[in-house]
Design a protein around this motif. Structure first.
Motif, short mmCIF file in Angstrom:
data_model
loop_
_atom_site.label_atom_id
_atom_site.label_comp_id
_atom_site.label_asym_id
_atom_site.label_seq_id
_atom_site.Cartn_x
_atom_site.Cartn_y
_atom_site.Cartn_z
N ALA A 117 0.41 -1.28 0.24
CA ALA A 117 0.08 0.41 -0.59
C ALA A 117 0.79 1.37 -0.06
CB ALA A 117 -0.79 -0.04 1.30
N ILE A 118 2.09 1.35 1.00
CA ILE A 118 2.49 2.43 0.81
C ILE A 118 3.37 3.24 -0.67
CG2 ILE A 118 4.82 3.53 2.07
CD1 ILE A 118 4.01 1.96 3.84
N ALA A 119 4.24 1.43 -1.39
CA ALA A 119 4.31 1.03 -2.69
C ALA A 119 4.03 1.96 -3.97
CB ALA A 119 5.70 -0.09 -2.55
N THR A 120 2.30 1.56 -3.57
CA THR A 120 1.11 1.82 -4.84
C THR A 120 1.47 3.72 -4.30
OG1 THR A 120 0.67 -0.63 -4.74
CG2 THR A 120 -0.56 1.50 -4.91
N ALA A 121 0.56 3.78 -2.91
CA ALA A 121 0.16 5.13 -2.98
C ALA A 121 1.98 6.00 -3.19
CB ALA A 121 0.25 5.60 -1.05
N LEU A 122 3.09 5.82 -3.14
CA LEU A 122 4.28 6.45 -3.40
C LEU A 122 3.97 6.26 -4.83
CD1 LEU A 122 7.05 5.54 -0.94
CD2 LEU A 122 5.95 7.79 -1.22
N SER A 123 4.08 5.53 -5.75
CA SER A 123 3.66 5.16 -7.13
C SER A 123 2.81 6.10 -7.84
CB SER A 123 3.51 4.05 -7.82
OG SER A 123 4.50 3.38 -7.57
N PHE A 124 1.94 6.33 -6.73
CA PHE A 124 0.72 6.78 -7.85
C PHE A 124 1.43 8.37 -7.80
CE2 PHE A 124 -2.39 3.15 -7.95
CZ PHE A 124 -2.48 2.91 -9.60
N THR A 125 1.15 8.88 -6.92
CA THR A 125 1.63 10.20 -6.30
C THR A 125 3.13 10.33 -6.75
OG1 THR A 125 1.07 10.16 -3.89
CG2 THR A 125 2.40 11.51 -4.38
N ALA A 126 3.91 10.32 -7.17
CA ALA A 126 5.07 10.39 -7.64
C ALA A 126 4.77 10.08 -9.33
CB ALA A 126 6.17 9.53 -8.42
N SER A 127 3.76 9.71 -10.13
CA SER A 127 2.88 9.89 -11.46
C SER A 127 2.48 11.10 -11.35
CB SER A 127 2.36 8.60 -11.74
OG SER A 127 1.25 9.14 -11.53
N ILE A 128 1.44 11.78 -10.69
CA ILE A 128 1.33 12.32 -10.64
C ILE A 128 2.57 13.85 -10.71
CG2 ILE A 128 -0.51 14.08 -9.36
CD1 ILE A 128 -1.68 11.96 -8.47
N ALA A 129 2.89 13.56 -9.59
CA ALA A 129 3.47 14.60 -9.45
C ALA A 129 4.32 14.62 -10.62
CB ALA A 129 5.21 14.59 -8.52
N VAL A 130 5.19 13.93 -11.30
CA VAL A 130 5.67 14.18 -13.01
C VAL A 130 5.12 14.58 -14.13
CG1 VAL A 130 6.56 12.33 -15.20
CG2 VAL A 130 7.61 11.99 -12.16
N PHE A 131 3.51 14.29 -13.85
CA PHE A 131 2.80 14.62 -15.18
C PHE A 131 2.52 16.14 -15.30
CE2 PHE A 131 0.80 9.59 -15.78
CZ PHE A 131 1.53 10.39 -16.98
N VAL A 132 2.23 16.96 -13.90
CA VAL A 132 1.80 17.71 -13.57
C VAL A 132 3.54 19.07 -13.79
CG1 VAL A 132 1.63 19.92 -11.84
CG2 VAL A 132 0.33 17.95 -11.78
N LEU A 133 4.15 18.37 -13.33
CA LEU A 133 5.80 19.16 -13.29
C LEU A 133 5.71 19.69 -14.86
CD1 LEU A 133 8.29 17.67 -10.87
CD2 LEU A 133 7.08 20.39 -10.91
N GLU A 134 5.59 17.99 -15.42
CA GLU A 134 5.63 18.13 -17.46
C GLU A 134 4.38 18.92 -17.72
OE1 GLU A 134 6.88 17.03 -21.38
OE2 GLU A 134 7.89 17.10 -19.55
N HIS A 135 3.38 18.94 -17.38
CA HIS A 135 2.72 19.58 -18.07
C HIS A 135 2.80 21.55 -17.94
CE1 HIS A 135 -1.58 21.89 -18.94
NE2 HIS A 135 -1.80 22.10 -18.03
N GLU A 136 3.52 21.58 -16.69
CA GLU A 136 2.97 23.14 -16.41
C GLU A 136 4.61 23.40 -17.33
OE1 GLU A 136 3.08 25.62 -14.52
OE2 GLU A 136 1.19 24.04 -14.66
N ARG A 137 5.98 22.41 -17.08
CA ARG A 137 6.64 22.38 -18.53
C ARG A 137 6.87 22.69 -20.00
NH1 ARG A 137 9.80 20.85 -22.77
NH2 ARG A 137 8.72 19.00 -22.88
N LEU A 138 5.53 22.18 -20.80
CA LEU A 138 4.78 22.36 -21.65
C LEU A 138 4.31 23.43 -21.80
CD1 LEU A 138 3.43 18.88 -22.80
CD2 LEU A 138 5.80 20.25 -23.49
N ARG A 139 3.29 24.01 -20.05
CA ARG A 139 2.78 25.63 -20.17
C ARG A 139 3.24 26.32 -21.33
NH1 ARG A 139 1.99 28.88 -17.21
NH2 ARG A 139 3.16 28.03 -15.92
#
Length: 86
Positions: free
Chosen positions: A58-80
């Protein structure tokens, strides 16, 4: 719509799936799929009654989902920012 600086000559992806071909999205996609596999493994461990593995999964899953959201948000900001420069 998302903006790409390497896969398309236009500023925005005009066709479905073009944003998946953007190489900057690969880490976020891989982290998301890792979260899916972690979720399946965690549910399997919980079903068999392995409490310790369930908590760890559960901890590893939560970290993976949180990290993927963070990467998507950072990429979106870079493209913006790239789109704002054009």
């Amino acid at each position: 719509m998302t903006v790409s600086d390497s896969t398309s000559s236009v500023a925005y992806h005009s066709k479905p799936g073009e944003s998946l071909a953007d190489p900057y999205n690969i880490p976020g996609i891989l982290l998301f799929f890792t979260g899916i596999v972690g979720l399946a493994s965690t549910l399997t461990a919980a079903g068999y009654g392995f409490g310790g593995w369930t908590v760890l999964g559960a901890i590893a899953t939560a970290l993976s989902f949180t990290a993927s959201i963070a990467v998507f948000v950072l990429e979106h900001e870079r493209l913006r920012r790239l789109a704002a420069r054009r």
